[in-house]
Design an enzyme around this catalytic site. Structure first.
Site, mmCIF file in Angstrom:
data_model
loop_
_atom_site.group_PDB
_atom_site.id
_atom_site.type_symbol
_atom_site.label_atom_id
_atom_site.label_comp_id
_atom_site.label_asym_id
_atom_site.label_seq_id
_atom_site.Cartn_x
_atom_site.Cartn_y
_atom_site.Cartn_z
ATOM 1 N N ASP A 129 67.493 -4.938 0.507
ATOM 2 C CA ASP A 129 67.661 -6.255 -0.112
ATOM 3 C C ASP A 129 66.584 -6.426 -1.171
ATOM 4 O O ASP A 129 65.693 -5.589 -1.317
ATOM 5 C CB ASP A 129 67.542 -7.349 0.950
ATOM 6 C CG ASP A 129 66.217 -7.283 1.674
ATOM 7 O OD1 ASP A 129 65.233 -7.868 1.168
ATOM 8 O OD2 ASP A 129 66.135 -6.624 2.735
ATOM 9 N N ASP A 134 64.347 -8.928 -1.098
ATOM 10 C CA ASP A 134 63.477 -9.949 -0.529
ATOM 11 C C ASP A 134 64.033 -11.307 -0.977
ATOM 12 O O ASP A 134 65.225 -11.539 -0.821
ATOM 13 C CB ASP A 134 62.025 -9.712 -0.949
ATOM 14 C CG ASP A 134 61.031 -10.345 0.013
ATOM 15 O OD1 ASP A 134 61.312 -10.341 1.225
ATOM 16 O OD2 ASP A 134 59.987 -10.832 -0.432
#
Length: 289
Positions: free
Chosen positions: A208, A210
């Site tokens: 991802d 973050d």
């Protein structure tokens, strides 16, 4: 010398075709029990040990992992090289989900974990200037390149305490520090591996962005698991190739990681606590005698 590659990570990594002599073993250490039993097996000439960092079924949160017992158990089982596999958030736009990062630096922001095998009665200070093993990193890079897996060599891993994900302000702060990825598990794992004189390589898979990236949603567990499952085969193939490389590496014995304690123990021999020295034998017996 006999070489055994240890893999710390998720349970799916030990599902390798051709793995023989497989068994789960319990290990008791002077620092308690590791996260789970350890799965041993053989792949051709390679001896392998797999440790689920959070226990099978992901039962243990990052701050409650017994990192000392995990590293000690692997050392007691004859591990010489440790591959740490982790899910991380990406802190750079050029590290999208699915990228493998061969980490070479850390910033440790954890505060609730035991970080050393040593202490009162026998004090040691190991160097962490270069916290990962470049020889092991070379093998990993070669395998990922052969597989055509998106990867980068080098990067700083910011280890946060967790278990919550970052605030947006924290995420922007860590980006300003030129960190590449963020996770919750590689510290104190890397420090303890160095004290145990184990070669340690961290391979972090970006799942991802973050929460800093305005074009992407905030990180969720569902999103992390989806990326991990999609890239599980890449990780398994990397482990398979690395096992072969470690088994046939003629330069392993001379690796500087194997001598991290040569000049690290500062407590005078006459001042060392015999009970502490006895507890340290599985880790530092080479230099303590």
């Amino acid at each position: 010398m006999t070489k055994r590659l240890a893999i710390i990570g998720g349970s799916g990594l030990y599902d390798l075709p051709g793995l023989t002599d497989t068994r789960w073993v319990s290990v008791d250490t002077p620092w308690g029990a590791p996260s789970d039993e350890i799965f041993l097996g053989r792949l051709g000439d390679a001896e392998l040990a797999f440790l689920p960092r959070h226990g099978r079924g992901h039962r243990i949160p990052p701050s409650e992992v017994n990192y000392r017992a995990n590293i000690a158990a692997l050392k007691q089982l004859g591990a010489t090289d440790v591959l740490s596999c982790s899910a991380v958030g990406g802190l750079r736009a050029d590290l999208p989900p699915g990228t493998f990062v061969i980490v070479d630096q850390f910033i440790d922001r954890t505060f609730a974990r035991e970080k050393s095998f040593f202490g009162t009665g026998c004090v040691a200070h190991v160097s962490m200037a270069d916290p990962t093993c470049p020889r092991l990193g070379d093998h990993v890079q070669k395998r990922l390149a052969e597989q055509g897996v998106p990867h980068v060599r080098g990067g700083t891993y910011l280890t946060m305490e967790g278990p919550q994900f970052s605030t947006r302000a924290e995420s922007h702060l860590y980006r300003s520090w030129n960190c590449s990825v963020i996770g919750m598990t590689n510290m104190p794992e890397a420090k303890l591996a160095r004290e145990a004189e184990l070669c340690y390589c961290s391979v972090s898979m970006v799942t991802d962005f973050d929460c800093w990236h305005v074009g992407h949603d905030a990180v969720t567990v569902d999103a992390i698991v989806k990326v991990l499952l999609a890239n599980a085969e890449n990780a398994r193939q990397m482990v398979r190739g690395l096992a072969e490389d470690v088994a046939h590496d003629e330069h392993a014995a001379a690796c500087r990681c194997r001598h991290a304690l040569d000049n690290a123990i500062i407590t005078a021999p006459a001042a060392r606590d015999p009970e502490v020295v006895a507890r340290l034998q599985p880790i530092a017996g080479r230099v303590l005698g």
